[in-house]
Design an enzyme around this catalytic site. Structure first.
Site, mmCIF file in Angstrom:
data_model
loop_
_atom_site.group_PDB
_atom_site.id
_atom_site.type_symbol
_atom_site.label_atom_id
_atom_site.label_comp_id
_atom_site.label_asym_id
_atom_site.label_seq_id
_atom_site.Cartn_x
_atom_site.Cartn_y
_atom_site.Cartn_z
ATOM 1 N N LYS A 92 58.792 5.737 72.227
ATOM 2 C CA LYS A 92 58.227 6.804 73.042
ATOM 3 C C LYS A 92 56.884 7.292 72.513
ATOM 4 O O LYS A 92 56.497 6.995 71.389
ATOM 5 C CB LYS A 92 59.240 7.937 73.198
ATOM 6 C CG LYS A 92 60.397 7.497 74.096
ATOM 7 C CD LYS A 92 61.292 8.606 74.549
ATOM 8 C CE LYS A 92 62.293 8.055 75.581
ATOM 9 N NZ LYS A 92 63.293 9.069 75.967
ATOM 10 N N ARG A 146 69.812 4.804 71.752
ATOM 11 C CA ARG A 146 69.395 3.979 72.898
ATOM 12 C C ARG A 146 68.042 3.367 72.557
ATOM 13 O O ARG A 146 67.069 4.094 72.349
ATOM 14 C CB ARG A 146 69.310 4.855 74.151
ATOM 15 C CG ARG A 146 68.941 4.127 75.426
ATOM 16 C CD ARG A 146 68.950 5.095 76.613
ATOM 17 N NE ARG A 146 68.597 4.429 77.866
ATOM 18 C CZ ARG A 146 67.359 4.243 78.292
ATOM 19 N NH1 ARG A 146 66.329 4.700 77.566
ATOM 20 N NH2 ARG A 146 67.114 3.611 79.429
#
Length: 265
Positions: free
Chosen positions: A206, A249
């Site tokens: 991210k 995840r």
């Protein structure tokens, strides 16, 4: 919930969209996506999470028929090989994916609790401020940890009240949060892992990791490219495990599984 003996459950990300922020273009055909999902299982993923609508900042919604066309055949192709989740906010897609073999609803809208109860499947309630189209436009909180915690407590109560068999919670790293917000949430994960529901952390590749990478090498580039964020992604996963997260995840399954074994040892 079932977890790996060597660490948290590793959920592999399988984007079947043309516009996700990372790792999507090669897997837009069902055949390529199923092959990639089977590879993730072989690398040690306990779950493969299939997503047919990008939730990257700035993404626009996808019509139901298009999302169905992207995910249902992929879920059906993967379900015989391992546990599959579907990353969706649409009841129609959730029902079709579960009919095809999905066992988990990964819901960034935290609104599908009644659908999960109806289908008798696990529901992941994700915190998000705003929508993908708007969530990174000046996100703000008075106290991000307290507000996310309260939201997730309420989500667990809603899910259990309607009969969801298993509720997991996700603080929504990157979903309507600045780099500072993301770091505060990671630093205070213990406030979430003691709530009595398994915590999912999805920090892989991210933007805040790209920003931290750029800072660490002394550069002034703002952030490094998404595919160059492995080290930070592994560090975030290891930190989440150490703070009690039950699921991480990730895009890089094999590397994460290896890192979790070392941390567990």
């Amino acid at each position: 919930m079932e977890t790996l003996k060597t660490g948290p459950m590793v959920m592999g990300i399988l984007n079947v969209t043309p516009d996700s922020f990372s790792d999507c273009a090669p897997f837009v055909t069902p055949e390529a996506a199923v092959a990639r999902g089977r590879q993730l299982f072989d690398e040690g993923a306990a779950v493969v999470d299939v997503g047919g609508e990008s939730t990257r900042p700035g993404a626009e919604p996808v019509p139901v028929h298009e999302e169905l066309a992207r995910v249902v055949d992929v879920v059906a192709g993967l379900a015989p090989h391992g546990r599959v989740s579907v990353d969706t906010t649409k009841p129609e897609v959730a029902r079709a994916a579960v009919a095809a073999g999905a066992e988990i609803l990964n819901d960034v809208s935290a609104s599908l609790h009644e659908v999960a109860a109806e289908l008798n499947v696990t529901w992941i309630a994700v915190h998000r401020q705003g929508t993908p189209a708007t969530m990174q436009i000046a996100p703000h909180y008075g106290d991000v940890v307290a507000e996310v915690r309260d939201f997730l407590v309420e989500a667990v109560e809603r899910g259990r009240a309607v009969g969801v068999p298993d509720v997991w919670i996700d603080p929504g790293i990157g979903f309507g949060k600045t780099t500072g917000h993301n770091l505060e949430l990671l630093a205070n994960l213990r406030q979430l892992t003691t709530l009595g529901a398994p915590v999912v952390v999805g920090a892989s590749r991210k933007r805040f990791i790209g920003e931290l990478h750029a800072m660490s090498d002394g550069g002034d580039r703002g952030e490094v490219p998404t595919d160059d964020r492995l080290e930070g992604s592994l560090a975030a996963a290891a930190w989440a495990f150490a703070q009690g997260a039950a699921v991480v995840r990730v895009h890089d399954v094999a590397a994460t599984v290896g890192a979790m074994k070392v941390v567990a040892a």
